[in-house]
Design a protein around this motif. Structure first.
Motif, PDB file in Angstrom:
ATOM      1  N   HIS A 299       0.873  -1.296   0.104  1.00  2.00           N
ATOM      2  CA  HIS A 299      -0.021  -0.035   0.130  1.00  2.00           C
ATOM      3  C   HIS A 299       0.812   1.224  -0.050  1.00  2.00           C
ATOM      4  O   HIS A 299       0.612   2.141  -0.712  1.00  2.00           O
ATOM      5  CB  HIS A 299      -0.838  -0.014   1.237  1.00  2.00           C
ATOM      6  CG  HIS A 299      -1.570   1.242   1.443  1.00  2.00           C
ATOM      7  ND1 HIS A 299      -2.558   1.749   0.919  1.00  2.00           N
ATOM      8  CD2 HIS A 299      -1.402   2.122   2.412  1.00  2.00           C
ATOM      9  CE1 HIS A 299      -3.145   3.073   1.352  1.00  2.00           C
ATOM     10  NE2 HIS A 299      -2.378   3.312   2.243  1.00  2.00           N
ATOM     11  N   LEU A 300       1.943   1.205   0.732  1.00  2.00           N
ATOM     12  CA  LEU A 300       2.852   2.631   0.796  1.00  2.00           C
ATOM     13  C   LEU A 300       3.524   2.609  -0.592  1.00  2.00           C
ATOM     14  O   LEU A 300       3.685   3.703  -0.813  1.00  2.00           O
ATOM     15  CB  LEU A 300       3.922   2.140   1.979  1.00  2.00           C
ATOM     16  CG  LEU A 300       3.377   2.438   3.515  1.00  2.00           C
ATOM     17  CD1 LEU A 300       4.422   2.302   4.458  1.00  2.00           C
ATOM     18  CD2 LEU A 300       2.425   3.636   3.572  1.00  2.00           C
ATOM     19  N   GLN A 301       3.915   1.462  -0.901  1.00  2.00           N
ATOM     20  CA  GLN A 301       4.584   1.723  -2.301  1.00  2.00           C
ATOM     21  C   GLN A 301       3.871   2.076  -3.390  1.00  2.00           C
ATOM     22  O   GLN A 301       4.254   3.084  -4.232  1.00  2.00           O
ATOM     23  CB  GLN A 301       5.090   0.010  -2.807  1.00  2.00           C
ATOM     24  CG  GLN A 301       5.923   0.116  -4.025  1.00  2.00           C
ATOM     25  CD  GLN A 301       7.356   0.926  -3.759  1.00  2.00           C
ATOM     26  OE1 GLN A 301       7.911   0.960  -2.879  1.00  2.00           O
ATOM     27  NE2 GLN A 301       7.716   1.739  -5.081  1.00  2.00           N
ATOM     28  N   ALA A 302       2.355   1.816  -3.428  1.00  2.00           N
ATOM     29  CA  ALA A 302       1.489   2.267  -4.396  1.00  2.00           C
ATOM     30  C   ALA A 302       1.397   3.785  -4.268  1.00  2.00           C
ATOM     31  O   ALA A 302       0.988   4.531  -5.166  1.00  2.00           O
ATOM     32  CB  ALA A 302       0.194   1.596  -4.411  1.00  2.00           C
ATOM     33  N   LEU A 303       1.616   4.517  -3.004  1.00  2.14           N
ATOM     34  CA  LEU A 303       1.457   5.880  -2.718  1.00  2.14           C
ATOM     35  C   LEU A 303       2.455   6.558  -3.411  1.00  2.14           C
ATOM     36  O   LEU A 303       2.169   7.865  -3.554  1.00  2.14           O
ATOM     37  CB  LEU A 303       1.428   6.163  -1.444  1.00  2.14           C
ATOM     38  CG  LEU A 303       0.169   5.531  -0.509  1.00  2.14           C
ATOM     39  CD1 LEU A 303       0.207   5.842   1.076  1.00  2.14           C
ATOM     40  CD2 LEU A 303      -1.193   6.040  -1.059  1.00  2.14           C
ATOM     41  N   GLY A 304       3.438   6.187  -3.716  1.00  4.10           N
ATOM     42  CA  GLY A 304       4.514   7.027  -4.556  1.00  4.10           C
ATOM     43  C   GLY A 304       5.417   7.791  -3.742  1.00  4.10           C
ATOM     44  O   GLY A 304       5.959   8.811  -4.213  1.00  4.10           O
ATOM     45  N   HIS A 305       5.393   7.772  -2.407  1.00  2.89           N
ATOM     46  CA  HIS A 305       6.446   8.559  -1.359  1.00  2.89           C
ATOM     47  C   HIS A 305       7.811   8.378  -1.587  1.00  2.89           C
ATOM     48  O   HIS A 305       8.143   7.486  -2.375  1.00  2.89           O
ATOM     49  CB  HIS A 305       6.002   8.208   0.002  1.00  2.89           C
ATOM     50  CG  HIS A 305       4.720   8.623   0.470  1.00  2.89           C
ATOM     51  ND1 HIS A 305       4.327   9.847   0.616  1.00  2.89           N
ATOM     52  CD2 HIS A 305       3.697   7.700   0.998  1.00  2.89           C
ATOM     53  CE1 HIS A 305       2.811   9.701   1.004  1.00  2.89           C
ATOM     54  NE2 HIS A 305       2.689   8.628   1.476  1.00  2.89           N
ATOM     55  N   GLY A 306       8.801   9.395  -1.193  1.00  5.38           N
ATOM     56  CA  GLY A 306      10.034   9.238  -1.514  1.00  5.38           C
ATOM     57  C   GLY A 306      10.462   8.256  -0.469  1.00  5.38           C
ATOM     58  O   GLY A 306       9.833   7.811   0.170  1.00  5.38           O
ATOM     59  N   ALA A 307      11.779   7.944  -0.853  1.00  6.30           N
ATOM     60  CA  ALA A 307      12.290   6.694   0.101  1.00  6.30           C
ATOM     61  C   ALA A 307      12.645   7.356   1.545  1.00  6.30           C
ATOM     62  O   ALA A 307      12.468   6.404   2.305  1.00  6.30           O
ATOM     63  CB  ALA A 307      13.767   6.470  -0.548  1.00  6.30           C
ATOM     64  N   LYS A 308      12.659   8.610   1.690  1.00  2.68           N
ATOM     65  CA  LYS A 308      12.905   8.790   3.251  1.00  2.68           C
ATOM     66  C   LYS A 308      11.504   8.846   3.704  1.00  2.68           C
ATOM     67  O   LYS A 308      11.371   8.476   4.770  1.00  2.68           O
ATOM     68  CB  LYS A 308      13.270  10.356   3.301  1.00  2.68           C
ATOM     69  CG  LYS A 308      13.676  10.887   4.601  1.00  2.68           C
ATOM     70  CD  LYS A 308      14.042  12.421   4.524  1.00  2.68           C
ATOM     71  CE  LYS A 308      14.164  13.000   5.948  1.00  2.68           C
ATOM     72  NZ  LYS A 308      14.564  14.369   5.959  1.00  2.68           N
ATOM     73  N   SER A 309      10.523   9.437   3.434  1.00  2.00           N
ATOM     74  CA  SER A 309       9.215   9.391   3.837  1.00  2.00           C
ATOM     75  C   SER A 309       8.652   8.037   3.890  1.00  2.00           C
ATOM     76  O   SER A 309       7.973   7.624   5.034  1.00  2.00           O
ATOM     77  CB  SER A 309       8.224  10.259   2.814  1.00  2.00           C
ATOM     78  OG  SER A 309       8.562  11.498   2.983  1.00  2.00           O
TER      79      SER A 309
END
Length: 672
Positions: A299-309
């Motif tokens: 789910h987090l990967q699909a949100l497209g956040h940067g590596a730090k967030s």
């Protein structure tokens, strides 16, 4: 200014005796043409002759019996009409709705002008007390100036709302009802309403953990935490059981000393996790197993956040699970509810952020530094350049920030807010003098303030330091004014933190040991220092040329820096030769070729080493001797033969590296 002060009456406007009628012996107030009502009527009835002649003839008539004087203390005019006031004061009394005469007359005895007077009589009794309390609190805080005009604006607005208490409406409702400016905001006036409501709320509910903990929205100021994040919103976590555990965890973390911003990150991470659990149908902590966490990772990967967030969201939830197990808050949490090292996204290698030297040359020029509009901004910039402080630490320097050692050498004492500890950095005499001058400016204006760089406005007692946003805005204007350009002749855009990277990089490339650089930057680890300070290739080339290099036979490998192929040879080294580090040396084989001597570097013709690896060579030699002795005892002749060659090479390498070559001796002081 002196002439104006000498010629101006000390009485305020509206508190000066009014002129009487121009007719002799008449003390009624003027109405038209310098005459009272009675004499104006008489003059008109006489056909409006010349006024001066008419007044001269009129002065010969006997004066009438003098009426009572006006009730206003400084007014010596006669009372006129039904009220015991002169004509002018009677008209104003009527315009105000004919309030009580005693109250009306007392207002004239107060010399305070109307624009500095605050009238709260339009408020209901309860709201009037609340506003009085809030205004007194604002005055006692001595942090923000509140002009009476702004307070009157707020009082009139609150009076129109017809509320019995400021607590009748939540903050959002007050913001929605307040009249908007052209930019769509209520400006500083609506801030005063919110401030007043918060003061009354604090007075009503109290403050401290006993008050805040049961609430789903914590007010950090009531917990004694000064933070730009005013609230912690647990009410957005859908599950009550997760909300209670989150509150307990955040309270514990605040008790360990984290700031309000980090606490906000904790709450936001659990809020996102709780919303995911809600959509996934997980209704109890016992159902959070490894499978649920793997779905959360997707789910987090699909949100497209940067590596730090992305990593922070995973790390905070994992820390939450660890705290639950560590403190025994809930025993039903499954044992496999945890994230592993492989679950965290790999952060890409960040590029160096140090500024180019030609840019720093422009920034450090005296004429450019003198373009700062105020000396405080100039001094902050110099401190950031020369000391490598974070901008937040520099802006919050204490007034007495200079200390000296036994040799009277100056140091800058500051508080490292990231590491939560004090630190020292040496400064030169020029910077010490500039800091002394800034200290004197602060003392001259604020007598004795606690900070070296106070906010110039809305800071009556000098306790509020210059904000980072204020400095960054001034820095942007300064860069534009100085026309600082990069190598492509484009305007330079930089952040204050890049000066910290530049400071560390400069030290490393001046051959300052990394441990010293770490101490100056007040880093916890060498890895962080290595990220800040990057060695440029000129430094690497200088050290490579200076190093004594030998091959597997102990023969010296030379690379003539003045030779015709020196630059080409160095370019070849940069591509791969003599840059592949081994445990006890380097590989001189180009990266494009395959090594035919796997695990046999000491018999490899491409092997190159230097004196820095002598301890490893001696350790390796001892191991080889032990291996040969054991092989001889077992009769393993082939093993003895293979390792005798390695032992011979090691002896040659150690002998050459441990001696002092003739060419080094001839260099004298330069070599030393």
């Amino acid at each position: 200014m002196q002439q104006f002060a000498a010629a101006t009456t000390p009485l305020m406007r509206g508190h000066v005796a009014l002129p009487p009628c121009r007719a002799a012996e008449c003390r009624y107030g003027r109405r038209r043409g310098g005459l009272c009502s009675r004499h104006d009527y008489a003059w008109r009835e006489a056909g409006q002759p010349g006024l001066d002649a008419w007044l001269a003839a009129l002065s010969e008539q006997a004066a009438a019996t003098a009426p009572a004087a006006c009730l206003v203390s400084y007014c010596d005019l006669w009372a006129q009409g039904n009220a015991p006031l002169c004509a002018s004061h009677a008209r104003r009394w009527s315009a105000l709705g004919k309030p009580g005469l005693d109250e009306y007359v007392r207002a004239y005895d107060d010399a305070t002008p109307d624009h500095e007077r605050l009238d709260l009589r339009g408020l209901t009794p309860g709201v009037k007390l609340e506003m009085q309390y809030a205004l007194q609190r604002r005055h006692d805080d001595a942090k923000i100036k509140t002009p009476p005009t702004r307070a009157r604006h707020v009082v009139r607005f609150v009076a129109r709302c017809r509320v019995r208490s400021l607590l009748d409406w939540p903050e959002e409702t007050w913001k929605q009802h307040f009249p908007r400016n052209a930019d769509g905001t209520g400006g500083s006036s609506v801030s005063l309403v919110i401030y007043a409501r918060r003061q009354v709320e604090e007075l009503h509910h109290g403050r401290g953990w006993n008050i805040e903990y049961p609430r789903d929205v914590w007010r950090l100021r009531n917990l004694g935490i000064d933070s730009p994040h005013a609230h912690l919103r647990f009410d957005r976590i859908p599950q009550p059981w997760l909300r209670e555990l989150a509150k307990r965890w955040v309270r514990w973390r605040l008790g360990t000393g984290i700031c309000g911003g980090q606490a906000t990150k904790c709450v936001n991470a659990l809020t996102r996790f709780g919303k995911f659990l809600d959509t996934s149908g997980v209704d109890a902590i016992a159902h959070i197993d490894r499978g649920v966490l793997e779905r959360y990772l997707a789910h987090l990967q699909a949100l497209g956040h940067g590596a730090k967030s992305h990593g922070e969201l995973i790390g905070l939830v994992n820390a939450f699970f660890q705290a639950i197990r560590q403190h025994g808050w809930n025993d039903s949490l499954p044992v496999d509810a945890m994230f592993y090292t492989e679950d965290y996204p790999k952060r890409p290698q960040r590029l160096p952020r140090a500024l180019a030297e030609h840019v720093m040359t422009q920034l450090e020029r005296g004429d450019n530094l003198d373009r700062w509009p105020d000396p405080a901004g100039r001094l902050v910039t110099v401190i950031l350049m020369r000391c490598g402080l974070r901008v937040g630490d520099a802006l919050r320097l204490p007034l007495d920030c200079l200390v000296h050692d036994a040799d009277a050498a100056p140091y800058l004492r500051y508080f490292n807010h990231k590491m939560k500890r004090e630190a020292l950095v040496p400064v030169d005499d020029e910077l010490e003098t500039a800091i002394r001058e800034q200290q004197q400016r602060v003392v001259d204006r604020w007598s004795r303030g606690p900070v070296l760089f106070p906010q110039p406005r809305a800071n009556p007692d000098g306790t509020k330091p210059l904000s980072s946003s204020t400095y960054r805005l001034a820095l942007k204007r300064w860069l534009a004014d100085c026309e600082v350009l990069d190598e492509h002749r484009r305007p330079v855009h930089l952040t204050p933190h890049q000066w910290r990277h530049t400071f560390g990089t400069r030290l490393i490339n001046k051959d300052v040991p990394q441990e010293v650089v770490r101490v100056l930057l007040d880093h916890e680890s060498h890895q962080m220092t290595a990220h800040y300070a990057r060695i440029n290739e000129k430094t690497v080339r200088r050290h490579w040329d200076r190093a004594r290099k030998v091959n597997m036979k102990g023969e010296t490998v030379t690379l003539d820096p003045a030779g015709p192929l020196a630059e080409a040879a160095w370019a070849k080294q940069r591509l791969g030769r003599v840059t592949q580090a081994l445990p006890n040396g380097y590989c001189g084989l180009p990266l494009q070729q395959t090594c035919p001597h796997a695990n046999a570097c000491l018999t490899c013709p491409m092997f190159v080493t230097t004196a820095e690896f002598l301890p490893q060579h001696r350790t390796h030699r001892q191991q080889v001797v032990q291996l040969i002795s054991a092989a001889e005892a077992r009769g393993q002749a082939r093993v003895v033969e293979m390792n005798q060659q390695v032992l011979g090479n090691l002896d040659q390498i150690i002998t050459v590296l441990d001696g002092k070559p003739e060419q080094d001796e001839g260099r004298g002081a330069d070599a030393s």
